[in-house]
Design an enzyme around this catalytic site. Structure first.
Site, PDB file in Angstrom:
ATOM      1  CG  LEU A  17      -2.020  -1.121   1.192  1.00  0.00           C
ATOM      2  CD1 LEU A  17      -2.982  -0.973   2.370  1.00  0.00           C
ATOM      3  CD2 LEU A  17      -2.825  -1.180  -0.116  1.00  0.00           C
ATOM      4  CB  ALA A  62       6.505  -2.516 -10.216  1.00  0.00           C
ATOM      5  CB  THR A  82       6.735  -2.496 -19.019  1.00  0.00           C
ATOM      6  OG1 THR A  82       6.514  -1.398 -19.897  1.00  0.00           O
ATOM      7  CG2 THR A  82       8.170  -2.374 -18.498  1.00  0.00           C
ATOM      8  CG  ASP A  83       5.464  -1.136 -24.136  1.00  0.00           C
ATOM      9  OD1 ASP A  83       5.732  -0.532 -23.079  1.00  0.00           O
ATOM     10  OD2 ASP A  83       4.624  -0.710 -24.955  1.00  0.00           O
ATOM     11  CD  GLU A  84       7.820   2.830 -20.155  1.00  0.00           C
ATOM     12  OE1 GLU A  84       8.860   3.321 -19.690  1.00  0.00           O
ATOM     13  OE2 GLU A  84       6.701   3.344 -19.999  1.00  0.00           O
ATOM     14  CE1 TYR A 116       8.036   0.677 -14.256  1.00  0.00           C
ATOM     15  CE2 TYR A 116       8.052   1.362 -16.563  1.00  0.00           C
ATOM     16  CZ  TYR A 116       7.553   0.562 -15.549  1.00  0.00           C
ATOM     17  OH  TYR A 116       6.579  -0.367 -15.825  1.00  0.00           O
ATOM     18  CE  LYS A 151       8.229  -4.081 -14.607  1.00  0.00           C
ATOM     19  NZ  LYS A 151       7.431  -4.785 -13.542  1.00  0.00           N
ATOM     20  CE1 TYR A 154       4.700  16.077 -18.518  1.00  0.00           C
ATOM     21  CE2 TYR A 154       5.483  13.840 -18.889  1.00  0.00           C
ATOM     22  CZ  TYR A 154       4.936  14.801 -18.050  1.00  0.00           C
ATOM     23  OH  TYR A 154       4.651  14.473 -16.751  1.00  0.00           O
ATOM     24  N   PRO A 195      12.755  14.247 -19.446  1.00  0.00           N
ATOM     25  CG  PRO A 195      14.100  14.862 -17.642  1.00  0.00           C
ATOM     26  CD  PRO A 195      12.669  14.623 -18.025  1.00  0.00           C
TER      27      PRO A 195
HETATM   28  P1  NAD Z   1       0.689   0.748  -9.776  1.00  0.00           P
HETATM   29  O1  NAD Z   1       1.762   1.724  -9.465  1.00  0.00           O
HETATM   30  O2  NAD Z   1      -0.686   1.239 -10.024  1.00  0.00           O
HETATM   31  O3  NAD Z   1       0.598  -0.358  -8.633  1.00  0.00           O
HETATM   32  C1  NAD Z   1       1.716  -0.924  -8.043  1.00  0.00           C
HETATM   33  C2  NAD Z   1       1.264  -1.682  -6.804  1.00  0.00           C
HETATM   34  O4  NAD Z   1       2.417  -2.293  -6.208  1.00  0.00           O
HETATM   35  C3  NAD Z   1       0.642  -0.789  -5.728  1.00  0.00           C
HETATM   36  O5  NAD Z   1      -0.505  -1.393  -5.195  1.00  0.00           O
HETATM   37  C4  NAD Z   1       1.735  -0.674  -4.669  1.00  0.00           C
HETATM   38  O6  NAD Z   1       1.230  -0.459  -3.362  1.00  0.00           O
HETATM   39  C5  NAD Z   1       2.408  -2.032  -4.803  1.00  0.00           C
HETATM   40  N1  NAD Z   1       3.807  -2.012  -4.343  1.00  0.00           N
HETATM   41  C6  NAD Z   1       4.778  -1.112  -4.680  1.00  0.00           C
HETATM   42  N2  NAD Z   1       5.913  -1.422  -4.044  1.00  0.00           N
HETATM   43  C7  NAD Z   1       5.680  -2.533  -3.305  1.00  0.00           C
HETATM   44  C8  NAD Z   1       6.485  -3.337  -2.471  1.00  0.00           C
HETATM   45  N3  NAD Z   1       7.766  -3.054  -2.253  1.00  0.00           N
HETATM   46  N4  NAD Z   1       5.928  -4.421  -1.879  1.00  0.00           N
HETATM   47  C9  NAD Z   1       4.615  -4.722  -2.098  1.00  0.00           C
HETATM   48  N5  NAD Z   1       3.806  -3.980  -2.879  1.00  0.00           N
HETATM   49  C10 NAD Z   1       4.331  -2.905  -3.497  1.00  0.00           C
HETATM   50  O7  NAD Z   1       1.249  -0.059 -11.028  1.00  0.00           O
HETATM   51  P2  NAD Z   1       0.468  -0.661 -12.278  1.00  0.00           P
HETATM   52  O8  NAD Z   1       0.335   0.388 -13.314  1.00  0.00           O
HETATM   53  O9  NAD Z   1      -0.725  -1.382 -11.788  1.00  0.00           O
HETATM   54  O10 NAD Z   1       1.560  -1.711 -12.810  1.00  0.00           O
HETATM   55  C11 NAD Z   1       1.583  -3.041 -12.301  1.00  0.00           C
HETATM   56  C12 NAD Z   1       2.689  -3.812 -12.997  1.00  0.00           C
HETATM   57  O11 NAD Z   1       2.472  -3.827 -14.409  1.00  0.00           O
HETATM   58  C13 NAD Z   1       4.078  -3.196 -12.811  1.00  0.00           C
HETATM   59  O12 NAD Z   1       4.989  -4.243 -12.649  1.00  0.00           O
HETATM   60  C14 NAD Z   1       4.334  -2.441 -14.102  1.00  0.00           C
HETATM   61  O13 NAD Z   1       5.709  -2.377 -14.376  1.00  0.00           O
HETATM   62  C15 NAD Z   1       3.611  -3.328 -15.090  1.00  0.00           C
HETATM   63  N6  NAD Z   1       3.082  -2.659 -16.304  1.00  0.00           N
HETATM   64  C16 NAD Z   1       2.330  -1.534 -16.190  1.00  0.00           C
HETATM   65  C17 NAD Z   1       1.775  -0.963 -17.358  1.00  0.00           C
HETATM   66  C18 NAD Z   1       0.887   0.255 -17.281  1.00  0.00           C
HETATM   67  O14 NAD Z   1       0.482   0.769 -18.323  1.00  0.00           O
HETATM   68  N7  NAD Z   1       0.530   0.754 -16.111  1.00  0.00           N
HETATM   69  C19 NAD Z   1       2.025  -1.541 -18.600  1.00  0.00           C
HETATM   70  C20 NAD Z   1       2.847  -2.693 -18.663  1.00  0.00           C
HETATM   71  C21 NAD Z   1       3.344  -3.249 -17.509  1.00  0.00           C
HETATM   72  O1  DAU Z   2       4.415   1.263 -21.859  1.00  0.00           O
HETATM   73  C1  DAU Z   2       4.060   0.705 -20.628  1.00  0.00           C
HETATM   74  C2  DAU Z   2       4.279   1.728 -19.533  1.00  0.00           C
HETATM   75  O2  DAU Z   2       3.246   2.692 -19.647  1.00  0.00           O
HETATM   76  C3  DAU Z   2       4.302   1.110 -18.140  1.00  0.00           C
HETATM   77  O3  DAU Z   2       5.383   0.232 -18.041  1.00  0.00           O
HETATM   78  C4  DAU Z   2       4.397   2.208 -17.076  1.00  0.00           C
HETATM   79  O4  DAU Z   2       4.298   1.627 -15.782  1.00  0.00           O
HETATM   80  C5  DAU Z   2       3.238   3.173 -17.274  1.00  0.00           C
HETATM   81  O5  DAU Z   2       3.308   4.233 -16.338  1.00  0.00           O
HETATM   82  C6  DAU Z   2       3.249   3.727 -18.698  1.00  0.00           C
HETATM   83  O6  DAU Z   2       4.398   4.590 -18.894  1.00  0.00           O
HETATM   84  P1  DAU Z   2       4.292   5.964 -19.721  1.00  0.00           P
HETATM   85  O7  DAU Z   2       5.409   6.826 -19.350  1.00  0.00           O
HETATM   86  O8  DAU Z   2       4.076   5.680 -21.166  1.00  0.00           O
HETATM   87  O9  DAU Z   2       2.886   6.512 -19.119  1.00  0.00           O
HETATM   88  P2  DAU Z   2       2.404   7.974 -18.674  1.00  0.00           P
HETATM   89  O10 DAU Z   2       0.928   7.894 -18.464  1.00  0.00           O
HETATM   90  O11 DAU Z   2       3.247   8.528 -17.584  1.00  0.00           O
HETATM   91  O12 DAU Z   2       2.672   8.839 -19.974  1.00  0.00           O
HETATM   92  C7  DAU Z   2       2.086   8.502 -21.228  1.00  0.00           C
HETATM   93  C8  DAU Z   2       2.648   9.477 -22.257  1.00  0.00           C
HETATM   94  O13 DAU Z   2       2.119  10.784 -21.975  1.00  0.00           O
HETATM   95  C9  DAU Z   2       4.160   9.622 -22.188  1.00  0.00           C
HETATM   96  O14 DAU Z   2       4.655   9.813 -23.522  1.00  0.00           O
HETATM   97  C10 DAU Z   2       4.383  10.898 -21.383  1.00  0.00           C
HETATM   98  C11 DAU Z   2       3.157  11.727 -21.719  1.00  0.00           C
HETATM   99  N1  DAU Z   2       2.666  12.626 -20.648  1.00  0.00           N
HETATM  100  C12 DAU Z   2       2.455  12.093 -19.411  1.00  0.00           C
HETATM  101  C13 DAU Z   2       1.989  12.867 -18.378  1.00  0.00           C
HETATM  102  C14 DAU Z   2       1.778  12.295 -17.002  1.00  0.00           C
HETATM  103  C15 DAU Z   2       2.381  13.948 -20.923  1.00  0.00           C
HETATM  104  O15 DAU Z   2       2.552  14.424 -22.069  1.00  0.00           O
HETATM  105  N2  DAU Z   2       1.904  14.727 -19.911  1.00  0.00           N
HETATM  106  C16 DAU Z   2       1.712  14.246 -18.637  1.00  0.00           C
HETATM  107  O16 DAU Z   2       1.288  15.036 -17.731  1.00  0.00           O
END
Ligand code: NAD
Ligand code: DAU
Length: 368
Positions: free
Chosen positions: A37, A85, A134-136, A160, A164, A217, A306
């Protein structure tokens, strides 16, 4: 046979959606959520399933190897699905420490515990360790480059994505060296309910509802490949059921959008919702631009992130071919559903933004 899953990070965005999906899909399975949490994790995300006796919540850190070992043994876990994560790229740029700790050391801690409990006893225990990546990790693409496949070399660009990538390599090594039964999935950008409002899509929705500027951005022409979160859960399900141990599977929906177009689209959808239903103007009187049909006036180009990756695109052909994966939600319906979810669930997003909902739900929760 019924499974017992340990879902790390199950109170976060994708983890919680996965828990909802799994309990609905496999009502006989037990689901143990281990979540620290952090600011991103919230029991409110599991509120509607909190009375389900198949669900147990444990607040704890994945870096606590002894706790993880104890859970694996006490709960007789056979399947670990690892979402926990630090997930926000901007935060990783401001402060990488937590990313190294949770994403690298935390994954290492889970692998050590899994090896000890599942492989090092008198007889190996049948198990699966699924790692959510992730694809990143594949880096960035030029405009005409082919989409990332599972064979694209890793080239992470942010703290990040580097953390990963490191965790993916550890998972791979635990399979190759010790025979841990692992699979890994690499997914593109998710969107949908319970998405924390620091990420682009929920940030734009909630800022419009507050009539705040929409920070884009750089030139806003960076491209992301968006997938509805439940389709990510479906993909992981298929990998667990049919995936080959030791393999990586890409998950995505062939849905590339430039950021600026996503921002404009969300603005238009909100304008349509406000025009169609007077309830929203009453509920959100601050949303002046949405009410006036002029959300584009809120768009503000700001300093670029950046090292900002220019383009992500995921090729999920292998997952389609080998596992029969196909996303079910179209972007048109998924994004509309998501916008409506945020309009209806202001108690959730206001609560997670100020932290108050977290404490309230923690007190109500029956499975601690
Ligand atoms: P999120 O940040 O919404 O959730 C992360 C969760 O992990 C939270 O509930 C947090 O409390 C928990 N957590 C963090 N550190 C912890 C620790 N040390 N021990 C136990 N719990 C911990 O993340 P999300 O967007 O739901 O992403 C989940 C997973 O999917 C991640 O591994 C992320 O890299 C991957 N992923 C995310 C996306 C995306 O678009 N959000 C896309 C591809 C992969
Ligand atoms: O591709 C998968 C990833 O997608 C996951 O692994 C990450 O956990 C998840 O956070 C996400 O990463 P991004 O950096 O792509 O997501 P974000 O929503 O932060 O940003 C999406 C795009 O929008 C990115 O090119 C940055 C841009 N952006 C983001 C924010 C927050 C803006 O232009 N303005 C903003 O305020």
């Amino acid at each position: 046979m019924a499974k017992t899953l340990l879902v790390t990070g199950g109170a976060g965005f994708i983890g919680a959606n996965f828990v909802h999906y799994w309990l609905a899909q496999y009502p006989k399975d037990r689901v143990i959520v281990l979540d620290a949490l952090t600011y991103a994790g919230n029991l409110a995300n599991l509120d509607s399933v909190s009375a389900n006796e198949k669900l147990k919540f444990i607040r704890g850190n994945i870096c606590d190897t002894q706790l993880v070992e104890k859970i694996l043994v006490d709960e007789a876990v056979d399947t670990l699905v690892h979402f926990a994560a630090e997930s926000h790229v901007d935060r990783s740029i401001l402060g990488p420490d937590a990313f190294i700790e949770t994403n690298i050391l935390g994954t290492y801690s889970l692998l050590k515990a899994a090896k000890k409990v599942w492989l090092d006893g008198p007889a190996p225990v049948p198990h699966r360790f699924h790692h959510v990546s992730t694809d990143e990790v594949y880096g960035t693409l030029g405009p005409n480059d082919p989409a990332f496949t599972e064979n694209t070399p890793y080239a992470p660009n942010s703290p990040y994505s580097a953390s990963k990538a490191a965790s993916d390599h550890l998972v791979r090594a635990y399979h190759h060296t010790y025979g841990l039964q692992v699979t890994t999935s690499n997914c593109s950008n998710n969107y949908g309910p319970f998405h924390f409002p620091e990420k682009l899509i929920p940030l734009v929705i909630t800022n419009i509802l507050h009539n705040k500027k929409l920070p884009v951005y750089g030139d806003g022409l960076q491209i992301r490949d968006w997938l509805y979160v439940e389709d990510h859960a479906r993909g992981i399900d298929l990998v667990l059921q049919k995936g080959q141990v030791g393999e990586n599977y890409n998950i995505g929906g062939h849905n590339e959008w430039a950021n600026i177009n996503i921002v404009k689209l969300i603005g238009k959808l909100l304008e349509q919702e406000f025009a169609a239903d007077s309830r929203w103007a009453e509920k959100y009187p601050t949303a002046a631009a949405a009410i006036a049909g002029d959300t584009e006036s809120l768009i503000t180009f700001v300093k670029d992130r950046p090292g900002h990756d220019r383009r992500y695109a995921i090729d999920a052909a292998k997952t389609g071919r080998e596992l029969g994966y196909k996303p079910q939600e179209s972007f048109e319906s998924g994004i509309r559903k998501t916008v409506r979810w945020y309009l209806e669930n202001d108690a959730w997003w206001k609560g997670v933004m100020d932290g108050s909902y977290k404490d309230w739900v923690a007190k109500q929760y029956s499975h601690q």
